[in-house]
Design a protein around this motif. Structure first.
Motif, short mmCIF file in Angstrom:
data_model
loop_
_atom_site.label_atom_id
_atom_site.label_comp_id
_atom_site.label_asym_id
_atom_site.label_seq_id
_atom_site.Cartn_x
_atom_site.Cartn_y
_atom_site.Cartn_z
N ASP A 140 -10.51 -0.65 -2.43
CA ASP A 140 -9.74 -1.49 -3.34
C ASP A 140 -8.60 -0.76 -4.04
OD1 ASP A 140 -10.95 0.02 -5.37
OD2 ASP A 140 -12.32 -1.58 -5.97
N GLY A 141 -8.41 0.52 -3.69
CA GLY A 141 -7.30 1.29 -4.25
C GLY A 141 -7.54 1.83 -5.64
N SER A 142 -8.78 1.71 -6.15
CA SER A 142 -9.05 2.13 -7.52
C SER A 142 -9.47 3.58 -7.65
CB SER A 142 -10.15 1.24 -8.11
OG SER A 142 -11.38 1.42 -7.41
N ARG A 177 -7.95 -3.96 -0.28
CA ARG A 177 -6.57 -4.16 -0.74
C ARG A 177 -5.67 -3.37 0.20
NH1 ARG A 177 -4.44 -0.96 -5.90
NH2 ARG A 177 -2.19 -1.27 -5.66
N ASN A 196 -1.95 -0.37 -1.77
CA ASN A 196 -3.08 0.55 -1.85
C ASN A 196 -2.60 1.95 -1.49
OD1 ASN A 196 -5.45 2.07 -1.45
ND2 ASN A 196 -6.59 0.31 -0.68
N TYR A 236 -4.15 4.38 -0.59
CA TYR A 236 -4.97 4.99 0.46
C TYR A 236 -4.91 4.18 1.76
CZ TYR A 236 -6.46 6.91 -3.96
OH TYR A 236 -6.44 7.48 -5.20
N ARG A 237 -3.88 3.38 1.88
CA ARG A 237 -3.75 2.52 3.06
C ARG A 237 -3.68 3.34 4.35
NH1 ARG A 237 0.82 -2.25 4.05
NH2 ARG A 237 0.32 -2.62 6.25
#
Length: 238
Positions: free
Chosen positions: A46-48, A170, A174, A176-177
């Motif tokens: 989720d990119g958090s 996400r 994001n 970390y995509r």
């Protein structure tokens, strides 16, 4: 039900039932789930995930890859068939001359250069996992070694596949995509599928059934050490 609303088995995306890997995964299910559904992975999804956690992971993963390459050099030594030696040597070559270069290039995007990673002391978690894998290969045979490696080689592809199916994923925005796209991609899935097939061949040739309890212990231990590696990254975020 597992996190995300799916049962654990419904979230398994790799390895047909009955394969050696699938049976090991089922036998070590609690440790496997603690690894592949770790909070670090959820943060990537989720990119958090805090940036400090990811940067710590990237640096230690560079050091991990060095020992990962050593493990495949050991696999080449342990094999008896020329075809298997070639396969292990090809993996070693890919790690040293391709994957590590990609890792260095990716880390550069985060402002981490190779010299800095080489100077970084190994975390205890990095030492614990990498030395465990090498010890299993030294003390046992190539099947012991491949089982110890499986949670990493196959697990990252499983994580990527799960992330692709996760409603919490996400994509846009994001940070970390690129990580997600690498491990959910067809190329890495092919690496994992080859490892699954290799485990079946080795298991049939080297008496996996007679050694089942020992192999489960090895796989379970490797999963727990993988989870500790994620936790090491999280700890850097405070």
């Amino acid at each position: 039900m597992a996190e995300g609303g799916f049962s654990a088995k419904a979230r398994d995306a790799l390895a047909a039932p009955g394969t050696l890997f699938a049976r090991l995964r089922d036998a070590a299910r609690p440790s496997w789930e603690a690894y592949v559904a770790h909070p670090f992975v959820r943060g990537l999804t989720d990119g958090s995930l805090p940036e400090a956690a990811f940067r710590r992971y990237l640096t230690q993963d560079y050091l991990f890859l060095i020992h990962f390459a050593r493990a495949y050099a050991l696999a080449a030594f342990k094999h008896a068939r020329v075809a298997d030696i070639r396969e292990a040597a090809a993996t070693l070559h890919a790690l040293i001359d391709h994957e590590m270069k990609l890792h260095v290039a990716y880390c550069a995007q985060w402002g981490i250069d190779e010299a800095a990673m080489e100077r970084e002391p190994e975390a205890e978690e990095t030492m614990a996992y990498t030395r465990y894998v090498l010890e299993r290969g030294l003390a046992g045979d190539v099947l012991d070694l491949e089982v110890a490696l499986a949670p990493c080689v196959i697990g990252y592809a499983e994580i990527g596949a799960r992330m692709a199916r996760d409603p919490a994923l996400r994509v846009e925005g994001n940070p970390y995509r690129a990580w997600f796209e690498m491990y959910s991609g067809a190329e890495f899935r092919g690496v994992a599928e080859a490892a699954i097939a290799r485990l079946d061949r080795l298991g049939a040739a080297r008496g996996a059934e007679a050694r089942w309890d020992d192999l489960v212990r090895t796989f379970d231990s490797a999963c727990r050490l993988e989870a500790r590696f994620w936790q090491m990254g999280l700890a850097a975020a405070g």
